[in-house]
Design a protein around this motif. Structure first.
Motif, PDB file in Angstrom:
ATOM      1  N   SER A 179       5.752   6.453   0.728  1.00 40.74           N
ATOM      2  CA  SER A 179       5.927   5.278   1.577  1.00 40.74           C
ATOM      3  C   SER A 179       5.170   4.121   0.964  1.00 40.74           C
ATOM      4  O   SER A 179       4.154   4.308   0.292  1.00 40.74           O
ATOM      5  CB  SER A 179       5.393   5.543   2.980  1.00 40.74           C
ATOM      6  OG  SER A 179       6.069   6.602   3.603  1.00 40.74           O
ATOM      7  N   CYS A 180       5.655   2.942   1.212  1.00 43.55           N
ATOM      8  CA  CYS A 180       4.985   1.718   0.759  1.00 43.55           C
ATOM      9  C   CYS A 180       5.087   0.715   1.895  1.00 43.55           C
ATOM     10  O   CYS A 180       6.184   0.254   2.224  1.00 43.55           O
ATOM     11  CB  CYS A 180       5.641   1.189  -0.509  1.00 43.55           C
ATOM     12  SG  CYS A 180       5.020  -0.427  -1.032  1.00 43.55           S
ATOM     13  N   GLU A 181       3.942   0.429   2.476  1.00 43.64           N
ATOM     14  CA  GLU A 181       3.913  -0.499   3.599  1.00 43.64           C
ATOM     15  C   GLU A 181       3.459  -1.873   3.116  1.00 43.64           C
ATOM     16  O   GLU A 181       2.474  -1.992   2.372  1.00 43.64           O
ATOM     17  CB  GLU A 181       2.982  -0.008   4.698  1.00 43.64           C
ATOM     18  CG  GLU A 181       3.009  -0.869   5.942  1.00 43.64           C
ATOM     19  CD  GLU A 181       2.253  -0.274   7.102  1.00 43.64           C
ATOM     20  OE1 GLU A 181       1.708   0.843   6.956  1.00 43.64           O
ATOM     21  OE2 GLU A 181       2.206  -0.913   8.174  1.00 43.64           O
ATOM     22  N   ALA A 182       4.170  -2.886   3.549  1.00 43.18           N
ATOM     23  CA  ALA A 182       3.873  -4.257   3.165  1.00 43.18           C
ATOM     24  C   ALA A 182       3.221  -5.004   4.312  1.00 43.18           C
ATOM     25  O   ALA A 182       3.567  -4.813   5.471  1.00 43.18           O
ATOM     26  CB  ALA A 182       5.156  -4.972   2.747  1.00 43.18           C
ATOM     27  N   SER A 183       2.283  -5.869   3.955  1.00 45.19           N
ATOM     28  CA  SER A 183       1.652  -6.722   4.952  1.00 45.19           C
ATOM     29  C   SER A 183       2.501  -7.969   5.147  1.00 45.19           C
ATOM     30  O   SER A 183       3.416  -8.251   4.363  1.00 45.19           O
ATOM     31  CB  SER A 183       0.257  -7.106   4.497  1.00 45.19           C
ATOM     32  OG  SER A 183       0.337  -7.890   3.319  1.00 45.19           O
ATOM     33  N   VAL A 206       0.850  -1.186   0.000  1.00 43.25           N
ATOM     34  CA  VAL A 206       0.000   0.000   0.000  1.00 43.25           C
ATOM     35  C   VAL A 206       0.889   1.240   0.000  1.00 43.25           C
ATOM     36  O   VAL A 206       1.628   1.482   0.965  1.00 43.25           O
ATOM     37  CB  VAL A 206      -0.939   0.035   1.213  1.00 43.25           C
ATOM     38  CG1 VAL A 206      -1.785   1.306   1.182  1.00 43.25           C
ATOM     39  CG2 VAL A 206      -1.827  -1.204   1.236  1.00 43.25           C
ATOM     40  N   GLU A 207       0.791   2.022  -1.078  1.00 44.78           N
ATOM     41  CA  GLU A 207       1.574   3.248  -1.193  1.00 44.78           C
ATOM     42  C   GLU A 207       0.810   4.427  -0.590  1.00 44.78           C
ATOM     43  O   GLU A 207      -0.427   4.442  -0.572  1.00 44.78           O
ATOM     44  CB  GLU A 207       1.874   3.580  -2.659  1.00 44.78           C
ATOM     45  CG  GLU A 207       2.633   2.530  -3.428  1.00 44.78           C
ATOM     46  CD  GLU A 207       1.731   1.650  -4.259  1.00 44.78           C
ATOM     47  OE1 GLU A 207       2.195   1.095  -5.278  1.00 44.78           O
ATOM     48  OE2 GLU A 207       0.541   1.502  -3.888  1.00 44.78           O
ATOM     49  N   SER A 208       1.567   5.412  -0.159  1.00 42.45           N
ATOM     50  CA  SER A 208       0.989   6.662   0.339  1.00 42.45           C
ATOM     51  C   SER A 208       2.010   7.774   0.171  1.00 42.45           C
ATOM     52  O   SER A 208       3.195   7.514  -0.096  1.00 42.45           O
ATOM     53  CB  SER A 208       0.585   6.524   1.808  1.00 42.45           C
ATOM     54  OG  SER A 208       1.701   6.226   2.605  1.00 42.45           O
ATOM     55  N   GLY A 209       1.533   9.004   0.329  1.00 44.74           N
ATOM     56  CA  GLY A 209       2.443  10.151   0.287  1.00 44.74           C
ATOM     57  C   GLY A 209       2.416  10.948  -0.987  1.00 44.74           C
ATOM     58  O   GLY A 209       3.101  11.977  -1.084  1.00 44.74           O
ATOM     59  N   TYR A 219       4.349   3.421  -8.330  1.00 43.47           N
ATOM     60  CA  TYR A 219       4.021   2.097  -7.819  1.00 43.47           C
ATOM     61  C   TYR A 219       5.217   1.518  -7.079  1.00 43.47           C
ATOM     62  O   TYR A 219       6.357   1.638  -7.539  1.00 43.47           O
ATOM     63  CB  TYR A 219       3.687   1.151  -8.958  1.00 43.47           C
ATOM     64  CG  TYR A 219       2.502   1.560  -9.803  1.00 43.47           C
ATOM     65  CD1 TYR A 219       2.682   2.361 -10.925  1.00 43.47           C
ATOM     66  CD2 TYR A 219       1.217   1.125  -9.493  1.00 43.47           C
ATOM     67  CE1 TYR A 219       1.599   2.733 -11.718  1.00 43.47           C
ATOM     68  CE2 TYR A 219       0.132   1.486 -10.274  1.00 43.47           C
ATOM     69  CZ  TYR A 219       0.326   2.294 -11.383  1.00 43.47           C
ATOM     70  OH  TYR A 219      -0.738   2.642 -12.165  1.00 43.47           O
ATOM     71  N   CYS A 220       4.953   0.850  -5.970  1.00 48.07           N
ATOM     72  CA  CYS A 220       6.011   0.039  -5.372  1.00 48.07           C
ATOM     73  C   CYS A 220       5.733  -1.423  -5.720  1.00 48.07           C
ATOM     74  O   CYS A 220       4.598  -1.810  -5.997  1.00 48.07           O
ATOM     75  CB  CYS A 220       6.125   0.246  -3.870  1.00 48.07           C
ATOM     76  SG  CYS A 220       4.813  -0.456  -2.896  1.00 48.07           S
TER      77      CYS A 220
END
Length: 124
Positions: A21-25, A5-8, A95-96
């Protein structure tokens, strides 16, 4: 599997900065090399940066080298893209992506997992 999930993203004037930022589960983030790609309007997807599993090996696309910095925090399951000196031609969806190889790749087809993208718009 991993979900990203990207943000920023957002709107910024030329010369400005943004941090994506890109947060991974999941609990296996450190097993993935990570990459950032972008796709501008009417353009093909373009390689931006990649970082190895440990963070020790990094590569940048020629159009962003010296302006963008990729980093990762494996404890937070997050990869970052610091973007400085932004130009209107940096406008794109960013995209990440996650790659199961150790060092990552400049080629989008080698990445297994992708985020939904975040829009970056740079005004002149």
């Amino acid at each position: 599997q991993v979900q990203l999930v990207e943000s920023g993203g957002g709107l910024v004037q030329a010369g400005g900065s943004l941090r994506l930022s890109c947060e991974a589960s999941g609990r296996t983030f450190s097993r993935y090399a990570m990459g950032w790609f972008r796709q501008g309007p009417g353009k093909e997807r373009e390689f931006v940066a990649t970082i190895s599993r440990s963070g020790g090996r990094i590569s940048y696309g020629s159009s962003v080298k010296g302006r963008f910095t990729i980093s990762r925090d494996n404890a937070k399951n997050t990869v970052y893209l610091q973007m400085n000196s932004l130009k209107p031609e940096d406008t794109a969806v960013y995209y990440c992506a996650a790659d199961t190889t150790q060092y990552g790749s400049n080629w989008s087809f080698e990445y297994e997992y992708w985020g939904q993208g975040t829009q970056v718009t740079v005004s002149s």
